[in-house]
Motif scaffolding. Structure first.
Motif, mmCIF file in Angstrom:
data_model
loop_
_atom_site.group_PDB
_atom_site.id
_atom_site.type_symbol
_atom_site.label_atom_id
_atom_site.label_comp_id
_atom_site.label_asym_id
_atom_site.label_seq_id
_atom_site.Cartn_x
_atom_site.Cartn_y
_atom_site.Cartn_z
ATOM 1 N N LEU A 117 0.844 -1.194 0.000
ATOM 2 C CA LEU A 117 0.000 0.000 0.000
ATOM 3 C C LEU A 117 0.881 1.246 0.000
ATOM 4 C CD1 LEU A 117 -2.984 -0.532 2.495
ATOM 5 C CD2 LEU A 117 -3.119 -0.084 0.039
ATOM 6 N N PRO A 118 0.607 2.220 -0.850
ATOM 7 C CA PRO A 118 1.437 3.427 -0.881
ATOM 8 C C PRO A 118 1.141 4.315 0.320
ATOM 9 C CG PRO A 118 -0.373 3.633 -2.436
ATOM 10 C CD PRO A 118 -0.440 2.228 -1.904
ATOM 11 N N TRP A 119 2.113 5.106 0.699
ATOM 12 C CA TRP A 119 1.977 6.018 1.831
ATOM 13 C C TRP A 119 0.744 6.903 1.697
ATOM 14 C CZ3 TRP A 119 1.712 8.654 6.013
ATOM 15 C CH2 TRP A 119 1.729 10.059 6.026
ATOM 16 N N ARG A 120 0.449 7.382 0.483
ATOM 17 C CA ARG A 120 -0.648 8.328 0.296
ATOM 18 C C ARG A 120 -2.006 7.743 0.689
ATOM 19 N NH1 ARG A 120 0.852 13.038 1.079
ATOM 20 N NH2 ARG A 120 2.919 13.353 0.192
ATOM 21 N N TYR A 121 -2.126 6.436 0.703
ATOM 22 C CA TYR A 121 -3.373 5.780 1.106
ATOM 23 C C TYR A 121 -3.797 6.245 2.504
ATOM 24 C CZ TYR A 121 -6.317 1.840 2.728
ATOM 25 O OH TYR A 121 -7.321 1.057 3.246
ATOM 26 N N TYR A 122 -2.834 6.460 3.386
ATOM 27 C CA TYR A 122 -3.147 6.702 4.802
ATOM 28 C C TYR A 122 -3.647 8.128 5.059
ATOM 29 C CZ TYR A 122 -0.950 2.178 5.064
ATOM 30 O OH TYR A 122 -0.649 0.848 4.866
ATOM 31 N N PRO A 123 -2.940 9.185 4.623
ATOM 32 C CA PRO A 123 -3.527 10.516 4.818
ATOM 33 C C PRO A 123 -4.818 10.709 4.026
ATOM 34 C CG PRO A 123 -1.478 10.671 3.554
ATOM 35 C CD PRO A 123 -1.567 9.277 4.076
ATOM 36 N N ARG A 124 -4.907 10.093 2.838
ATOM 37 C CA ARG A 124 -6.148 10.209 2.065
ATOM 38 C C ARG A 124 -7.306 9.537 2.804
ATOM 39 N NH1 ARG A 124 -3.456 8.825 -3.816
ATOM 40 N NH2 ARG A 124 -2.625 10.916 -4.246
ATOM 41 N N SER A 125 -7.020 8.414 3.452
ATOM 42 C CA SER A 125 -8.050 7.723 4.232
ATOM 43 C C SER A 125 -8.550 8.616 5.357
ATOM 44 C CB SER A 125 -7.505 6.414 4.817
ATOM 45 O OG SER A 125 -7.154 5.515 3.798
ATOM 46 N N LEU A 126 -7.621 9.240 6.084
ATOM 47 C CA LEU A 126 -8.034 10.116 7.178
ATOM 48 C C LEU A 126 -8.839 11.298 6.668
ATOM 49 C CD1 LEU A 126 -5.064 10.317 9.723
ATOM 50 C CD2 LEU A 126 -6.941 8.672 9.585
ATOM 51 N N SER A 127 -8.388 11.900 5.576
ATOM 52 C CA SER A 127 -9.126 13.047 5.020
ATOM 53 C C SER A 127 -10.546 12.657 4.643
ATOM 54 C CB SER A 127 -8.396 13.605 3.794
ATOM 55 O OG SER A 127 -7.161 14.165 4.147
ATOM 56 N N ALA A 157 9.407 11.016 10.413
ATOM 57 C CA ALA A 157 8.221 10.874 11.255
ATOM 58 C C ALA A 157 7.579 12.231 11.508
ATOM 59 C CB ALA A 157 8.587 10.202 12.572
ATOM 60 N N SER A 158 8.399 13.273 11.640
ATOM 61 C CA SER A 158 7.861 14.610 11.863
ATOM 62 C C SER A 158 7.011 15.059 10.671
ATOM 63 C CB SER A 158 8.994 15.607 12.101
ATOM 64 O OG SER A 158 8.486 16.901 12.325
ATOM 65 N N GLU A 159 7.510 14.853 9.460
ATOM 66 C CA GLU A 159 6.747 15.220 8.261
ATOM 67 C C GLU A 159 5.476 14.379 8.137
ATOM 68 O OE1 GLU A 159 10.104 16.523 5.036
ATOM 69 O OE2 GLU A 159 10.221 14.459 5.791
ATOM 70 N N ILE A 160 5.592 13.094 8.455
ATOM 71 C CA ILE A 160 4.432 12.197 8.384
ATOM 72 C C ILE A 160 3.349 12.646 9.362
ATOM 73 C CG2 ILE A 160 3.698 9.856 9.058
ATOM 74 C CD1 ILE A 160 6.388 8.936 7.717
ATOM 75 N N LEU A 161 3.747 12.935 10.598
ATOM 76 C CA LEU A 161 2.769 13.390 11.585
ATOM 77 C C LEU A 161 2.116 14.699 11.166
ATOM 78 C CD1 LEU A 161 4.641 12.475 14.889
ATOM 79 C CD2 LEU A 161 2.515 11.447 14.058
ATOM 80 N N ASP A 162 2.904 15.609 10.593
ATOM 81 C CA ASP A 162 2.328 16.874 10.122
ATOM 82 C C ASP A 162 1.235 16.633 9.082
ATOM 83 O OD1 ASP A 162 3.892 18.449 11.770
ATOM 84 O OD2 ASP A 162 5.409 18.859 10.228
ATOM 85 N N GLU A 163 1.506 15.732 8.133
ATOM 86 C CA GLU A 163 0.512 15.448 7.091
ATOM 87 C C GLU A 163 -0.721 14.776 7.668
ATOM 88 O OE1 GLU A 163 1.238 14.110 3.228
ATOM 89 O OE2 GLU A 163 3.376 14.634 3.213
ATOM 90 N N LEU A 164 -0.508 13.842 8.611
ATOM 91 C CA LEU A 164 -1.636 13.135 9.197
ATOM 92 C C LEU A 164 -2.486 14.074 10.058
ATOM 93 C CD1 LEU A 164 0.062 9.753 10.182
ATOM 94 C CD2 LEU A 164 -1.452 10.192 8.225
ATOM 95 N N GLU A 166 -2.797 17.288 9.576
ATOM 96 C CA GLU A 166 -3.525 18.128 8.623
ATOM 97 C C GLU A 166 -4.728 17.382 8.043
ATOM 98 O OE1 GLU A 166 -2.725 20.758 4.554
ATOM 99 O OE2 GLU A 166 -1.060 19.716 5.541
ATOM 100 N N ALA A 167 -4.572 16.051 7.911
ATOM 101 C CA ALA A 167 -5.661 15.239 7.367
ATOM 102 C C ALA A 167 -6.752 14.946 8.395
ATOM 103 C CB ALA A 167 -5.107 13.924 6.821
ATOM 104 N N GLY A 168 -6.473 15.233 9.678
ATOM 105 C CA GLY A 168 -7.511 15.036 10.697
ATOM 106 C C GLY A 168 -7.108 14.207 11.890
#
Length: 387
Positions: A117-127, A157-164, A166-168
């Motif tokens: 599963l690509p990384w983008r699946y996860y923030p898109r799921s939260l959004s 991890a810092s960038e990942i948490l920021d995106e997540l 932002e996604a909710g």
């Protein structure tokens, strides 16, 4: 435990003095559960009065496909294996939307470490979930999953948490902790997220303003000293960040039956027994006494059974988790009688029956609604029960 040591420990607890590693090991060695529970009950009452917290939540596991094969886990499946599944985002949203009733306030999301599963699946799921359920807090992903996202995304991890965020994302989950001591961990965990990365990721989350839970999986091959070490590592980190709002002891489960494919995936159970009710109560009591800087201790009734959960409320715990409808990670293992669902009214009855006053909270432990306590002529003030 001799009377002199008992008095010494009582005096330290009542004076608010921090207990040591040696104190924790001594408490576990005590066979006087009524005394131990009473001492923990004093502390939980000082911190939380006669209140038992709960929330209205649901669990969503978007995939059980996992690269790891942790020795205790009955949830994971390999790609192509029978019963392996991965939800499309639209499917996850549809399922979550169907869970919305009863004034749902939290969606708890944990997945396997999917290899493709690509990384983008996860923030898109939260959004998408946040758009569908704007008033529901998203409590999602273990530190192990965040570490996995670092690998598949190339981001920190810092960038990942920021995106997540932002996604909710409102909170990480507390999973992946298990037992931190390497003496035990190397035999039970089949991924590369250990204390150093688990604590790094939660520290980052705390720095970004998230409050997170912390867990401990107990009752397998660990010894009491490993449980004490686990709590003290978290206590020291809590001194630094103040970001843990609840500690959750999780009882290790045997893989009694997997009705779907007949396989036993638990690699530990041939040499382990599950913790008894008395051992569970002792673990809650010692955890409450040692973890002096975390406000709440939660008993996850799904992993302990309803009666033990009620007793845990009188041995240090002040939170009974939520109105879970299905918790696949446990129910893929146990099938030994723990209910799949407790609704709000069920929880209110159980909390009152144990002698406490129910308070509904949100993910950040903000009070949403207070309910009447037990009838005065039905139950005296709660005291630890002798087991």
């Amino acid at each position: 435990m001799d009377a002199g040591l008992k008095r010494e420990l009582e005096e330290k607890v009542r004076a608010g003095e921090r207990l040591t590693r040696e104190d924790g090991i001594a408490l576990y060695a005590s066979d006087d559960l009524a005394w131990l529970g009473g001492l923990a009950h004093e502390v939980r009452t000082r911190k939380n009065g006669d209140v038992v917290h709960f929330n209205v939540n649901r669990h969503l596991n978007m995939t059980n496909v996992c690269t790891a094969s942790c020795a205790y886990c009955s949830f994971q499946r390999k790609p192509g294996e029978k019963d392996a599944y991965t939800m499309r985002i639209e499917e996850a949203v549809r399922l979550a939307k169907a869970m919305e009733g009863e004034n749902l306030t939290e969606l708890h999301i944990v997945n396997g470490l999917h290899p493709t599963l690509p990384w983008r699946y996860y923030p898109r799921s939260l959004s998408a979930l946040k758009e569908a359920l704007p008033n529901v807090a998203l409590k999602a992903f273990t530190a192990t999953e965040i570490h996995h996202f670092e690998t598949i995304s190339g981001l920190s991890a810092s960038e990942i948490l920021d995106e997540l965020i932002e996604a909710g994302l409102e909170s990480l989950t507390g999973g992946g902790a298990e037992i931190f001591d390497w003496e035990v961990r190397q035999h039970i965990v089949d991924h590369r997220t250990h204390w150093e990365d688990w604590s790094r990721i939660h520290r980052l989350a705390h720095e970004k303003g998230l409050k997170t839970p912390a867990t401990m999986l107990y009752g397998h091959i660990e010894e009491h000293r490993h449980r004490v070490d686990h709590v003290l590592r978290l206590r020291e980190m809590q001194d630094e960040t103040g970001g843990f709002q609840v500690f959750i002891p999780l009882r290790y489960q045997h893989d009694f039956v997997d009705m779907k494919d007949g396989k036993v995936r638990n690699k530990l159970q041939a040499r382990t027994t599950m913790a008894t009710g008395a051992e569970a109560l002792k673990t809650f009591a010692v955890s409450r006494l040692l973890f002096d800087n975390v406000p709440h201790v939660k008993v996850f009734w799904v992993m302990h059974g309803v009666q033990t959960a009620q007793l845990a409320l009188q041995h240090g715990a002040d939170d009974m988790d939520g109105s879970v409808v299905e918790y696949k990670i446990t129910h893929d293992a146990d099938d030994f009688g723990t209910p799949n669902k407790l609704g709000r009214e069920d929880l209110l009855d159980l909390i009152r029956d144990a002698g406490f006053r129910p308070v509904e909270r949100n993910t950040r432990y903000e009070i949403l609604r207070e309910y009447p306590g037990p009838e005065a002529d039905r139950r005296e003030s709660p005291q630890p029960m002798r087991v």
